[in-house]
Design a protein around this motif. Structure first.
Motif, short mmCIF file in Angstrom:
data_model
loop_
_atom_site.label_atom_id
_atom_site.label_comp_id
_atom_site.label_asym_id
_atom_site.label_seq_id
_atom_site.Cartn_x
_atom_site.Cartn_y
_atom_site.Cartn_z
N PRO A 1 -28.17 -3.54 -4.69
CA PRO A 1 -29.59 -3.43 -4.34
C PRO A 1 -30.31 -2.40 -5.20
CG PRO A 1 -28.25 -3.49 -2.36
CD PRO A 1 -27.30 -3.34 -3.50
N GLY A 2 -31.45 -2.78 -5.75
CA GLY A 2 -32.28 -1.87 -6.53
C GLY A 2 -31.81 -1.63 -7.95
N ALA A 3 -30.69 -2.25 -8.35
CA ALA A 3 -30.15 -2.04 -9.71
C ALA A 3 -30.74 -3.10 -10.63
CB ALA A 3 -28.63 -2.11 -9.70
N ASN A 4 -31.97 -2.84 -11.14
CA ASN A 4 -32.71 -3.84 -11.91
C ASN A 4 -33.21 -3.30 -13.25
OD1 ASN A 4 -33.92 -4.17 -8.72
ND2 ASN A 4 -32.75 -5.87 -9.63
N SER A 5 -32.65 -2.17 -13.70
CA SER A 5 -33.09 -1.60 -14.98
C SER A 5 -32.03 -1.85 -16.04
CB SER A 5 -33.35 -0.11 -14.83
OG SER A 5 -32.14 0.60 -14.69
N ASN A 6 -32.27 -1.34 -17.26
CA ASN A 6 -31.31 -1.56 -18.34
C ASN A 6 -30.21 -0.51 -18.38
OD1 ASN A 6 -32.81 0.60 -19.21
ND2 ASN A 6 -33.27 -0.24 -21.25
N LEU A 7 -30.02 0.25 -17.28
CA LEU A 7 -28.90 1.18 -17.18
C LEU A 7 -28.42 1.24 -15.73
CD1 LEU A 7 -29.92 4.13 -15.82
CD2 LEU A 7 -31.11 4.24 -18.01
N LEU A 8 -27.14 1.63 -15.60
CA LEU A 8 -26.54 1.74 -14.26
C LEU A 8 -25.53 2.87 -14.29
CD1 LEU A 8 -26.18 0.48 -11.37
CD2 LEU A 8 -24.24 -0.78 -12.36
N THR A 9 -25.64 3.83 -13.37
CA THR A 9 -24.67 4.91 -13.25
C THR A 9 -23.68 4.56 -12.15
OG1 THR A 9 -26.29 6.57 -13.95
CG2 THR A 9 -24.35 7.36 -12.76
N VAL A 10 -22.37 4.60 -12.52
CA VAL A 10 -21.32 4.19 -11.58
C VAL A 10 -20.39 5.37 -11.32
CG1 VAL A 10 -21.45 1.80 -12.36
CG2 VAL A 10 -19.81 3.35 -13.42
N SER A 11 -19.74 5.35 -10.16
CA SER A 11 -18.81 6.43 -9.79
C SER A 11 -17.52 5.90 -9.18
CB SER A 11 -19.48 7.39 -8.81
OG SER A 11 -19.92 6.70 -7.64
N GLU A 12 -17.37 4.58 -9.13
CA GLU A 12 -16.17 3.96 -8.57
C GLU A 12 -15.61 2.95 -9.55
OE1 GLU A 12 -17.30 2.12 -4.94
OE2 GLU A 12 -17.56 3.99 -3.83
N SER A 13 -14.28 2.79 -9.52
CA SER A 13 -13.66 1.75 -10.32
C SER A 13 -14.08 0.38 -9.81
CB SER A 13 -12.14 1.88 -10.29
OG SER A 13 -11.71 3.10 -10.85
N GLY A 14 -14.17 -0.60 -10.73
CA GLY A 14 -14.54 -1.95 -10.33
C GLY A 14 -15.03 -2.74 -11.52
N PHE A 15 -15.37 -4.02 -11.28
CA PHE A 15 -15.91 -4.88 -12.32
C PHE A 15 -17.43 -4.91 -12.19
CE2 PHE A 15 -17.36 -9.07 -13.88
CZ PHE A 15 -16.94 -8.95 -15.20
N TYR A 16 -18.11 -4.39 -13.20
CA TYR A 16 -19.57 -4.31 -13.19
C TYR A 16 -20.13 -5.33 -14.19
CZ TYR A 16 -19.08 -0.01 -10.53
OH TYR A 16 -18.76 0.91 -9.56
N SER A 17 -21.15 -6.07 -13.76
CA SER A 17 -21.75 -7.09 -14.62
C SER A 17 -23.26 -7.02 -14.53
CB SER A 17 -21.26 -8.49 -14.23
OG SER A 17 -21.58 -8.78 -12.89
N ILE A 18 -23.89 -7.56 -15.57
CA ILE A 18 -25.34 -7.61 -15.65
C ILE A 18 -25.77 -9.05 -15.86
CG2 ILE A 18 -25.28 -7.14 -18.14
CD1 ILE A 18 -28.10 -6.02 -15.76
N ASN A 19 -26.79 -9.50 -15.16
CA ASN A 19 -27.38 -10.81 -15.35
C ASN A 19 -28.81 -10.61 -15.83
OD1 ASN A 19 -27.76 -13.58 -15.33
ND2 ASN A 19 -28.43 -13.60 -13.19
N ALA A 20 -29.10 -11.15 -17.03
CA ALA A 20 -30.44 -11.00 -17.62
C ALA A 20 -31.10 -12.37 -17.68
CB ALA A 20 -30.33 -10.39 -19.02
N ILE A 21 -32.26 -12.49 -17.10
CA ILE A 21 -32.96 -13.76 -17.02
C ILE A 21 -34.25 -13.67 -17.83
CG2 ILE A 21 -34.04 -15.45 -15.49
CD1 ILE A 21 -32.29 -14.37 -13.24
N SER A 22 -34.42 -14.63 -18.77
CA SER A 22 -35.66 -14.73 -19.52
C SER A 22 -36.44 -15.93 -19.01
CB SER A 22 -35.38 -14.87 -21.02
OG SER A 22 -34.74 -16.10 -21.29
#
Length: 595
Positions: A323-344
């Motif tokens: 939730p709320g993660a909609n910018s071109n950067l993301l700060t993480v603090s836990e292990s896991g698989f992080y992905s980005i979906n970009a829609i034009s």
């Protein structure tokens, strides 16, 4: 009727040629009839093969320049789709552009001289600016595209029939990848900037990449080849450019014969390698890859390599939207698989990375026995910033061992510790026990192969020439010239090694006084002082002999001081380590190519 018979005979010869070429199981395939990709138009090839779908690319305004005498779908057209098949070619599939017939890219290379096309097939202005001479037989793919990220890149291999005889001459067949658009500064005389460059910034040309006296052999692979029809090629290389996301750029992918229309060249473009973004990167803009290890800190920031404000972004962790993660950067603090979906407006793109906090591991391999010679211990690990290494043998630090691999000749327990500038530490150990009875009994060095023979120990054996990559076949083909160590490993884990050298012996030189290829040189012979060369003419007369202390073998003059006339000569080269090579060397005093 006569015209019909001529056409019938042409296509019959073409079909027989294709059958002959395709009968070689270890070759690539070009425009294979059973593959639907062989029927794609050039613009479709770029979108479906080079970009593998390319939904977000905005490909438009495609233009083609090729052999007007063999347009699509003519089987002798100059471009097409290729796939690796069962060969060892570095790329699995892709697009090939040639200055001849695309089907001639099919191996092996010793079948025929590839020299197709005539002077009615014109050259290209950009190609002539790059080559500095008139060009012929140009094939050009050019189109507009819209990058989604801040950079573009793609992988390629250049190959040519000009190798090796016409390296260091005026027949410097040319290819280029010319990009133009916002922020791009055009090279002098070009319609854009050439990004077909070596890592040192020099353009990739025959005279820059070869194993002759004028070139750098770091990126050169000499024939003969089973997989392609050309006599030499480069290693896989990457073209790269910085761009502005969302803006329109133009690119020209071209290859041409230079100086004349003879001896064809080709560029192989790897499928799916034309990367237009979007990628997850670090703070410096470097792609983070599939796994990212984080050590010594509590959090880490991921970025995307795009500043395009029109993109709609959403980050995910383990498949669930954040939730709320909609910018071109993301700060993480836990292990896991992080992905980005970009829609034009017309498409969407995804990228992902597995982030691992304090989970750095290294692997030094399994315990083994050392029977004779030396062996390598090679680490497997993910690079985490600046890496340093410390090795120990039986508890004692090996002070001179500071890299990620170690050549050993002693038995005992080896412990290695890897330190990362990010604060990560990893440790592993290998026990090397004493073995016996397993040796490399002989290494046979042929014209285009080496064969390792081993004996003793438990079969089956495995073989390597780098101590890291192993295979069951004891033959290795098309090794560049240089010094090597052969390794053999028995089924019970015992390793033996033995040193050998490979010489790439040129078959032609041109002692015509023009300063180009005037002497016969063999790189590496200087490492074996007091080797001996003997030259014989076609009548069997000994016309030259010498003891060698450099890589210059012969300057083209007989021992009586007379200049050697143009013809083939027999040679016997006796290397100081008791190896003997024999064959023919062509002396050609004329500067022009033969018909």
């Amino acid at each position: 009727m006569l015209s019909f018979l001529k056409r019938y005979n042409f296509y019959l010869i073409l079909i027989l040629t294709l059958i002959s070429k395709c009968s070689f199981a270890q070759t690539i395939f070009v425009n294979p009839p059973a593959n639907s990709n062989s029927n794609l138009l050039p613009s479709q090839l770029v979108k479906e093969i080079l970009l593998e779908g390319g939904e977000c690319s905005g490909i438009s305004n495609f233009q083609l320049k090729d052999n007007t005498s063999a347009p699509f779908p003519n089987p002798t057209r100059s471009w097409g789709y290729f796939e690796r098949g069962n060969s060892d070619f570095p790329f699995e599939k892709g697009i090939v552009l040639t200055s001849g017939f695309a089907i001639d890219a099919i191996g092996p290379s010793e079948q025929e001289t590839l020299s197709k096309g005539n002077r009615t097939w014109l050259g290209d202005a950009d190609a002539e600016a790059l080559a500095g001479v008139i060009t012929y037989n140009s094939t050009v793919f050019e189109f507009d595209f819209v990058p989604q990220g801040n950079t573009i890149s793609f992988n390629y291999i250049f190959a040519s029939e000009e190798y090796p005889e016409w390296a260091c001459s005026q027949y410097n067949d040319v290819f280029g990848f010319i990009i133009s658009g916002p922020g791009i500064v055009n090279d002098p005389g070009l319609s854009g900037k050439n990004i077909a460059l070596l890592p040192n910034g020099n353009p990739v040309t025959i005279n820059n990449v070869n194993d002759q006296e004028c070139g750098d052999d770091t990126y050169y692979v000499g024939g003969d080849f089973q997989d392609i029809g050309y006599d030499g090629r480069t290693t896989p290389l990457t073209a790269f450019a910085e761009v502005i996301p969302g803006q329109t750029y133009h690119i020209r992918l071209l290859v041409s014969d230079s100086g004349d229309e003879r001896y064809d060249s080709a560029v192989f473009l790897e499928a799916g390698s034309f990367n237009l973004g979007l990628n997850i990167v670090d703070e410096q803009g470097i792609d983070v890859g599939e796994n990212k290890y984080i050590c010594g800190v509590d959090s880490y920031t991921l970025y995307i390599d795009s500043d395009n404000p029109s993109l709609q972004l959403q980050w995910y962790k383990d498949g669930n939207s954040i939730p709320g993660a909609n910018s071109n950067l993301l700060t993480v603090s836990e292990s896991g698989f992080y992905s980005i979906n970009a829609i034009s407006e017309t498409c969407s793109q995804e990228d992902g990375v597995t982030v691992l906090f304090d989970a750095f591991e290294i692997n030094a391999g399994e315990d083994f026995s050392l029977c004779s010679g030396e062996a390598w211990i090679n680490l497997e690990y993910d690079i985490l910033g600046e890496m340093t290494f410390q090795w120990q043998l039986n508890g004692e630090i090996i002070t001179e061992a500071t890299s990620d691999s170690l050549l050993i000749s002693q038995h005992g327990t080896y412990v290695v510790t890897a330190y990362s500038s990010l604060g990560c530490i990893g440790t592993d150990s290998v026990m090397v026990s004493e073995g016996n009875g397993f040796v490399i009994s002989n290494i046979e060095v042929g014209v285009d192969y080496i064969m390792i023979r081993a004996s003793g120990g438990e079969e089956p054996y495995q073989y390597s020439i780098d101590g890291s990559t192993w295979q069951s076949d004891n033959y290795f083909y098309d090794l560049p010239s240089g010094d090597y160590t052969a390794y053999a490993r028995s089924a019970d884990g015992c390793i033996a090694s033995k040193s050998f050298s490979v010489f790439n012996i040129p078959t032609l030189f041109t002692p015509n006084g023009d300063g180009i290829n005037d002497t016969w040189r063999i790189k590496g012979v200087e490492n074996y002082p007091n080797s001996q060369i003997s030259i014989f003419d076609r009548h069997g007369r000994n016309v030259y002999e010498s003891h060698l202390n450099s890589n210059e073998i012969w300057n083209g003059f007989f021992k009586n001081g007379k200049k050697a006339p143009t013809q083939d000569y027999w040679y016997i080269l006796k290397i100081a380590n008791d190896r003997t090579y024999s064959g023919t060397i062509t002396v050609k005093s004329r500067s022009e190519k033969g018909m």
